[in-house]
Design a protein around this motif. Structure first.
Motif, mmCIF file in Angstrom:
data_model
loop_
_atom_site.group_PDB
_atom_site.id
_atom_site.type_symbol
_atom_site.label_atom_id
_atom_site.label_comp_id
_atom_site.label_asym_id
_atom_site.label_seq_id
_atom_site.Cartn_x
_atom_site.Cartn_y
_atom_site.Cartn_z
ATOM 1 N N LEU A 58 0.821 -1.209 0.000
ATOM 2 C CA LEU A 58 0.000 0.000 0.000
ATOM 3 C C LEU A 58 0.857 1.262 0.000
ATOM 4 N N LYS A 59 1.921 1.275 0.801
ATOM 5 C CA LYS A 59 2.795 2.452 0.851
ATOM 6 C C LYS A 59 3.554 2.631 -0.458
ATOM 7 N N LEU A 60 3.960 1.522 -1.085
ATOM 8 C CA LEU A 60 4.635 1.627 -2.379
ATOM 9 C C LEU A 60 3.714 2.239 -3.426
ATOM 10 N N CYS A 61 2.479 1.782 -3.471
ATOM 11 C CA CYS A 61 1.516 2.341 -4.432
ATOM 12 C C CYS A 61 1.291 3.821 -4.158
ATOM 13 N N ASP A 62 1.238 4.177 -2.875
ATOM 14 C CA ASP A 62 1.003 5.577 -2.509
ATOM 15 C C ASP A 62 2.200 6.455 -2.856
ATOM 16 N N THR A 63 3.410 6.048 -2.447
ATOM 17 C CA THR A 63 4.588 6.893 -2.673
ATOM 18 C C THR A 63 4.953 6.991 -4.146
ATOM 19 N N ARG A 64 4.677 5.934 -4.904
ATOM 20 C CA ARG A 64 4.990 5.956 -6.338
ATOM 21 C C ARG A 64 3.800 6.389 -7.191
ATOM 22 N N ARG A 65 2.708 6.739 -6.521
ATOM 23 C CA ARG A 65 1.491 7.207 -7.194
ATOM 24 C C ARG A 65 1.003 6.208 -8.252
ATOM 25 N N LEU A 66 0.887 4.948 -7.837
ATOM 26 C CA LEU A 66 0.441 3.888 -8.737
ATOM 27 C C LEU A 66 -0.945 3.396 -8.334
ATOM 28 N N SER A 67 -1.801 3.173 -9.304
ATOM 29 C CA SER A 67 -3.080 2.523 -9.036
ATOM 30 C C SER A 67 -2.812 1.023 -8.877
ATOM 31 N N TYR A 68 -3.803 0.292 -8.344
ATOM 32 C CA TYR A 68 -3.654 -1.168 -8.249
ATOM 33 C C TYR A 68 -3.422 -1.770 -9.630
ATOM 34 N N ASP B 182 3.328 -8.165 -12.990
ATOM 35 C CA ASP B 182 2.844 -9.287 -13.794
ATOM 36 C C ASP B 182 1.854 -10.149 -12.998
ATOM 37 N N LEU B 183 0.906 -9.477 -12.327
ATOM 38 C CA LEU B 183 -0.134 -10.142 -11.554
ATOM 39 C C LEU B 183 -1.492 -9.601 -11.993
ATOM 40 N N SER B 184 -2.542 -10.374 -11.752
ATOM 41 C CA SER B 184 -3.876 -9.851 -12.055
ATOM 42 C C SER B 184 -4.198 -8.756 -11.045
ATOM 43 N N SER B 185 -4.991 -7.788 -11.456
ATOM 44 C CA SER B 185 -5.306 -6.679 -10.549
ATOM 45 C C SER B 185 -6.122 -7.162 -9.350
ATOM 46 N N ARG B 186 -6.968 -8.176 -9.540
ATOM 47 C CA ARG B 186 -7.748 -8.712 -8.418
ATOM 48 C C ARG B 186 -6.841 -9.381 -7.387
ATOM 49 N N TYR B 187 -5.903 -10.210 -7.846
ATOM 50 C CA TYR B 187 -4.980 -10.894 -6.946
ATOM 51 C C TYR B 187 -4.082 -9.871 -6.238
ATOM 52 N N PHE B 188 -3.615 -8.876 -6.991
ATOM 53 C CA PHE B 188 -2.788 -7.830 -6.401
ATOM 54 C C PHE B 188 -3.562 -7.090 -5.313
ATOM 55 N N LYS C 254 7.772 -11.835 -7.946
ATOM 56 C CA LYS C 254 7.194 -10.917 -8.930
ATOM 57 C C LYS C 254 6.998 -9.526 -8.330
ATOM 58 N N LEU C 255 6.566 -9.475 -7.076
ATOM 59 C CA LEU C 255 6.418 -8.182 -6.395
ATOM 60 C C LEU C 255 7.768 -7.482 -6.266
ATOM 61 N N CYS C 256 8.798 -8.242 -5.879
ATOM 62 C CA CYS C 256 10.138 -7.658 -5.730
ATOM 63 C C CYS C 256 10.671 -7.136 -7.059
ATOM 64 N N VAL C 257 10.500 -7.906 -8.122
ATOM 65 C CA VAL C 257 10.968 -7.480 -9.445
ATOM 66 C C VAL C 257 10.172 -6.269 -9.921
ATOM 67 N N GLY C 258 8.865 -6.305 -9.749
ATOM 68 C CA GLY C 258 8.008 -5.212 -10.207
ATOM 69 C C GLY C 258 8.294 -3.892 -9.522
ATOM 70 N N PHE C 259 8.633 -3.950 -8.231
ATOM 71 C CA PHE C 259 8.915 -2.728 -7.481
ATOM 72 C C PHE C 259 10.410 -2.452 -7.340
ATOM 73 N N ALA D 200 0.202 -1.001 -10.768
ATOM 74 C CA ALA D 200 1.154 -1.775 -9.964
ATOM 75 C C ALA D 200 1.066 -3.257 -10.307
ATOM 76 N N SER D 201 -0.141 -3.757 -10.508
ATOM 77 C CA SER D 201 -0.282 -5.184 -10.842
ATOM 78 C C SER D 201 0.352 -5.493 -12.195
ATOM 79 N N GLU D 202 0.258 -4.569 -13.141
ATOM 80 C CA GLU D 202 0.927 -4.768 -14.441
ATOM 81 C C GLU D 202 2.437 -4.825 -14.271
ATOM 82 N N ARG D 203 2.986 -3.914 -13.454
ATOM 83 C CA ARG D 203 4.434 -3.915 -13.210
ATOM 84 C C ARG D 203 4.889 -5.229 -12.609
#
Length: 137
Positions: free
Chosen positions: A11-21, A29-35, A52-57, A24-27
């Motif tokens: 949640l903090k990563l999405c907030d600080t990087r100004r990313l929607s779910y 490589d996850l479905s937006s629902r699962y993310f 995948k989360l570590c690579v994406g962020f 962020a889920s695209e970055r």
């Protein structure tokens, strides 16, 4: 505790990087629902999903899983684009200096990797498009 720490981090990563779910889920490589389920702490991700989360962020597992009181410090790792040049009258002309996007202070040099006042990591890729702030009369 694992789910709470991961949820808070995501949640903090999405907030600080100004990313929607969705972004962020695209970055990651996850479905937006699962993310979204991970972000809300509703599901425990597998090791592959954690990777995948570590690579994406672009973070380590420790960055995601260990609670940190220095989240604002982590935000400084993410480069911010330098978008303004402040101009000053100088002898017979005008000279300009870049402005830090984090603290708003005028920097002494161009193309330095970090602001010498606040420590913000800087991105100079689009500096040639920077807005010029003219001196006041």
């Amino acid at each position: 505790m694992f789910l709470d720490n991961l949820s808070t981090s995501v949640l903090k990563l999405c907030d600080t990087r100004r990313l929607s779910y969705e972004a962020a889920s695209e970055r990651c490589d996850l479905s937006s629902r699962y993310f979204g389920d991970i972000a809300r702490g509703k599901t425990a991700p597998t090791i592959l999903t954690l990777e995948k989360l570590c690579v994406g962020f672009a973070l380590t597992p420790n960055d995601l899983l260990i609670p940190s009181e220095v989240w604002s410090e982590m935000a400084f790792r993410e480069p911010m684009p330098v978008t303004h040049i402040r101009c000053f009258r100088y002898l017979s002309g005008v000279t300009g200096f870049p402005v830090c996007p984090q603290c708003g202070k005028t920097m002494e040099r161009e193309y330095q990797p970090y602001c010498d006042r606040c420590g913000q990591c800087l991105d100079w890729d689009n500096f040639f498009k920077a807005t010029i702030i003219l001196p006041q009369k």
